[in-house]
Design an enzyme around this catalytic site. Structure first.
Site, PDB file in Angstrom:
ATOM      1  N   HIS A 130       0.740  -1.221  -0.092  1.00  0.00           N
ATOM      2  CA  HIS A 130       0.015   0.269  -0.072  1.00  0.00           C
ATOM      3  C   HIS A 130       0.902   1.284   0.110  1.00  0.00           C
ATOM      4  O   HIS A 130       0.463   2.622  -0.059  1.00  0.00           O
ATOM      5  CB  HIS A 130      -0.955  -0.186   1.179  1.00  0.00           C
ATOM      6  CG  HIS A 130      -1.848  -1.049   1.123  1.00  0.00           C
ATOM      7  ND1 HIS A 130      -2.649  -1.329   0.152  1.00  0.00           N
ATOM      8  CD2 HIS A 130      -2.400  -1.929   2.277  1.00  0.00           C
ATOM      9  CE1 HIS A 130      -3.653  -2.409   0.412  1.00  0.00           C
ATOM     10  NE2 HIS A 130      -3.286  -2.818   1.714  1.00  0.00           N
ATOM     11  N   ASP A 167      -2.715 -10.642  -2.470  1.00  0.00           N
ATOM     12  CA  ASP A 167      -3.303 -10.280  -1.130  1.00  0.00           C
ATOM     13  C   ASP A 167      -4.596  -9.943  -1.444  1.00  0.00           C
ATOM     14  O   ASP A 167      -4.942  -9.602  -2.463  1.00  0.00           O
ATOM     15  CB  ASP A 167      -2.476  -8.918  -0.680  1.00  0.00           C
ATOM     16  CG  ASP A 167      -2.794  -8.369   1.038  1.00  0.00           C
ATOM     17  OD1 ASP A 167      -1.920  -8.899   1.743  1.00  0.00           O
ATOM     18  OD2 ASP A 167      -3.732  -7.667   0.739  1.00  0.00           O
ATOM     19  N   HIS A 169      -6.131  -7.499  -0.447  1.00  0.00           N
ATOM     20  CA  HIS A 169      -6.412  -5.906  -0.752  1.00  0.00           C
ATOM     21  C   HIS A 169      -5.789  -5.494  -1.826  1.00  0.00           C
ATOM     22  O   HIS A 169      -4.509  -6.007  -2.311  1.00  0.00           O
ATOM     23  CB  HIS A 169      -5.858  -5.321   0.440  1.00  0.00           C
ATOM     24  CG  HIS A 169      -6.626  -5.363   1.822  1.00  0.00           C
ATOM     25  ND1 HIS A 169      -5.842  -6.390   2.846  1.00  0.00           N
ATOM     26  CD2 HIS A 169      -7.759  -4.962   2.311  1.00  0.00           C
ATOM     27  CE1 HIS A 169      -6.623  -6.502   3.794  1.00  0.00           C
ATOM     28  NE2 HIS A 169      -7.638  -5.680   3.672  1.00  0.00           N
ATOM     29  N   ASP A 248      -4.465 -12.899   3.371  1.00  0.00           N
ATOM     30  CA  ASP A 248      -5.348 -12.345   4.092  1.00  0.00           C
ATOM     31  C   ASP A 248      -6.868 -12.727   3.221  1.00  0.00           C
ATOM     32  O   ASP A 248      -7.766 -12.294   3.556  1.00  0.00           O
ATOM     33  CB  ASP A 248      -5.414 -11.094   4.428  1.00  0.00           C
ATOM     34  CG  ASP A 248      -4.741 -10.119   3.279  1.00  0.00           C
ATOM     35  OD1 ASP A 248      -4.551 -10.516   2.461  1.00  0.00           O
ATOM     36  OD2 ASP A 248      -4.370  -9.092   3.626  1.00  0.00           O
TER      37      ASP A 248
END
Ligand SMILES: [Zn+2]
Length: 311
Positions: A130, A167, A169, A248
């Site tokens: 991120h 991931d 996200h 995740d």
């Protein structure tokens, strides 16, 4: 030839406070599980060096690197934690941990290119995907995978590398840094909608973004990736593959609502390894991103490593 396993004790000294999901115990869960299952003997353990600022500046602006260095060194000197955004907290151990995390990715890249390892996994924190060119975000400070990919291209002379992000996200930071750099093909999937709510519209033609609806399970996801990622990867013929390995999307992980299990991580890794074996001399560097259910994280990393180490 072996699978290098990069980590460092200083990655555990970055602590964002009680109850924060991105916690030092994540690395303990992984190393304990590797010992308990005997998988540790198949891995070549190496200590992560500190990244240099020059290496980090291949993915981040010099102004950002200098500003973050000043801030994190100040927090280190004061010993008092400081929130940089609603999700991301700096503590006294953060500066050294960020340098170890990026340093692991760079050292692993050098090892794999020089033939000192077949492939490598970096069990490091903080995660990176991120972190944009100019901002910390979502538990991330420096973008470890983007730093490593740029190192492979700018320093080691590779011409085409792939970044894979699995991931749950969206890797908005990596997209921010890499979009428009046609030496890189970035393939990702991510739950959508979910934090950071980006990715549905790719920022460059070198981005293969695959938004996935909540509650999607492995079999359906595999079909989607087979159709959306694989033809582009085969056509691109990457000379090396970097993986933003977040775990995740596991069904036991509460930060997302996808339904993957260990066998799905094994499948994804196998498919990527096939591509790497065909086009890249097997060269893969994988870096830990998310994964917050400690048991699911440890088992999923082991499934990933079993394929990388061929055991
Ligand atoms: Zn994540």
């Amino acid at each position: 030839m072996s699978t290098a396993f990069y980590s460092h004790a200083e990655c555990r000294l970055h602590d964002m406070g009680p109850g924060h999901p991105e916690c030092p115990q994540r690395l303990d869960a992984i190393s304990d599980h590797l010992l308990a299952t005997g998988l540790d003997i198949a891995l070549d353990y190496r200590d992560a060096p500190l990244a240099t600022l020059e290496q980090i500046e291949r993915a981040h602006s010099a102004g950002y690197v200098m500003q973050l260095k000043d801030l994190l060194e100040q927090v280190q000197a004061e010993g008092r934690p400081r929130a940089l955004d609603p999700d991301t907290v700096a503590c006294a151990g953060t500066w050294r941990a960020t340098l170890r995390a990026a340093g692991a990715a760079v050292a692993a890249t050098d090892d794999v290119i020089a033939g000192r390892a077949s492939n490598a996994f970096c069990a490091v924190r903080p995660p990176g995907h991120h972190a944009t060119r100019d901002e910390t975000m979502g538990f991330c400070f420096f973008n470890n995978v983007a730093v490593a990919a740029r190192h492979a291209l700018d320093v080691r002379g590779l011409e085409r590398v792939a970044i894979i992000d699995f991931d749950v996200h969206h890797g908005n930071g990596t997209e921010d840094i890499i979009a428009g750099d046609d030496r890189v093909l970035m393939c990702s999937f991510f739950q959508h909608p979910l934090y950071p709510y980006s990715g549905a519209v790719p920022k460059g033609t070198n981005m293969i973004n695959v938004p996935i609806a909540p509650y999607t399970r492995g079999p359906e996801l595999r079909e989607t990736l087979e159709a959306m990622w694989m033809p582009r990867l085969e056509e691109f013929r990457p000379q090396m593959i970097f993986i933003s390995a977040g775990f995740d999307a596991h069904r036991e992980d509460d930060l997302g609502q996808l339904g993957l299990v260990e066998a799905d991580y094994e499948w994804i890794t196998r498919r990527l390894k096939d591509v790497a074996d065909r086009h890249a001399g097997g060269r893969i560097v994988s870096c830990l991103e998310g994964g917050y259910h400690l048991g699911a994280l440890a088992r999923s990393v082991a499934a990933h490593l079993r394929v990388l180490a061929e055991v």
